[in-house]
Design an enzyme around this catalytic site. Sequence first.
Site, short mmCIF file in Angstrom:
data_model
loop_
_atom_site.label_atom_id
_atom_site.label_comp_id
_atom_site.label_asym_id
_atom_site.label_seq_id
_atom_site.Cartn_x
_atom_site.Cartn_y
_atom_site.Cartn_z
N ASN A 68 37.19 40.60 45.77
CA ASN A 68 37.25 41.37 47.02
C ASN A 68 36.99 42.84 46.68
OD1 ASN A 68 37.90 42.69 49.38
ND2 ASN A 68 40.10 42.17 49.30
N TRP A 69 35.79 43.28 47.03
CA TRP A 69 35.40 44.64 46.65
C TRP A 69 36.06 45.70 47.54
CZ3 TRP A 69 29.33 44.06 45.98
CH2 TRP A 69 29.08 43.16 44.93
N LYS A 70 36.70 45.27 48.61
CA LYS A 70 37.33 46.22 49.57
C LYS A 70 36.31 47.25 50.01
CE LYS A 70 41.76 45.01 47.60
NZ LYS A 70 43.12 45.39 47.25
N HIS A 125 44.03 39.61 55.16
CA HIS A 125 44.35 40.34 53.93
C HIS A 125 45.49 41.33 54.22
CE1 HIS A 125 44.09 43.13 50.57
NE2 HIS A 125 43.54 42.13 49.91
N GLU A 134 45.97 44.29 53.53
CA GLU A 134 45.60 45.63 54.00
C GLU A 134 45.26 45.61 55.48
OE1 GLU A 134 42.81 46.18 50.82
OE2 GLU A 134 44.52 46.27 49.46
N GLU A 184 49.14 36.88 47.80
CA GLU A 184 49.03 38.22 47.23
C GLU A 184 50.29 39.02 47.58
OE1 GLU A 184 44.62 39.38 46.66
OE2 GLU A 184 45.06 39.70 48.77
N GLY A 236 46.95 46.49 43.59
CA GLY A 236 46.50 47.83 43.22
C GLY A 236 47.58 48.67 42.57
N SER A 281 46.61 42.73 41.07
CA SER A 281 46.47 43.26 39.71
C SER A 281 46.09 42.21 38.67
CB SER A 281 47.76 44.00 39.29
OG SER A 281 48.01 45.09 40.17
N GLY A 283 40.88 42.25 43.13
CA GLY A 283 40.45 43.49 43.76
C GLY A 283 39.79 44.39 42.73
N GLY A 284 40.53 45.37 42.23
CA GLY A 284 39.98 46.40 41.33
C GLY A 284 39.13 45.86 40.19
P1 13P Z 1 43.99 44.34 43.01
O1 13P Z 1 43.40 43.27 42.12
O2 13P Z 1 43.23 45.63 42.95
O3 13P Z 1 45.45 44.48 42.81
O4 13P Z 1 43.78 43.80 44.52
C1 13P Z 1 44.17 42.53 44.85
C2 13P Z 1 43.66 42.21 46.21
O5 13P Z 1 44.13 42.75 47.20
C3 13P Z 1 42.54 41.28 46.33
O6 13P Z 1 42.32 40.90 47.65
#
Ligand code: 13P
Length: 253
Positions: free
Chosen positions: A9-11, A97, A99, A169, A175, A215, A236-237
Amino acid sequence: MRKPFVAGNWKMNTDSHSGPALAKAVADGSTEWAGSSVTVAVIPPFVYLPPVGQAVSSSGVAVGAQDIYFEEKGAFTGEISPGMLKDVGCTYALCGHSERRHVLGESDEIVNKKVLASIAGGLLPILCVGELLEERDAGQTEQVVERQVKEGLANVTAEKAPAVTIAYEPVWAIGTARTATPEQAQEVHAFIRKLIAQMYGEDLAQEMRLLYGGSVKPGNAAELMGQEDVDGSLVGGASLKADDFLGIIKAAV
Ligand code: 13P
């Protein structure tokens, strides 16, 4: 046996150059496994779906959307429909998600509409669930996750449920570099699988893939995904660096 599933997930990251380049590097580096021994998906921002789709078109890497709207067309300024996502080659759609739930105020009811619309539109929803830190500290993890799973899957029939993947998650692990321990992840995943068994029966529960997110890095991926009920990762990251993401894909094989 459930095939492992690693999704990036590149956000709200990348641009029209770096997005397709990242997707191509992931496709080139994962030819041995992507689509065969592990399901791999990249999930870029909406506007980069077409060039990213093109970059992975002759590979085993699938493309997903970070969100979806539950109407097919009309006066919904700024929204993107299931048909539009299918049209640009999406296979998956993230629904709910954290967020979107906590920054943008999405309710379980809206998330459920998105899950239903994804399935109706021929997309495979990835329903995201997970508790806030204060909810974990208050001992409410199972209660929160149960509500999100049950309400997120409301009116999803047993016939349609195989389309669904669930991503657990924990919000406090996203993050933050504060990954859930493999034991913490396994505990919640086992709980979710039990819930799915109650809702849809044991066979479907054994079939459904449950991803962990929060993470995930090349260094912790193998141990997390080595847990009995952890079938993959929503990253994510670390999905923004091809080498890191490829390291996580390898750890899933
Ligand atoms: P991180 O891997 O950056 O913690 O993000 C996880 C995430 O929200 C994937 O959807």
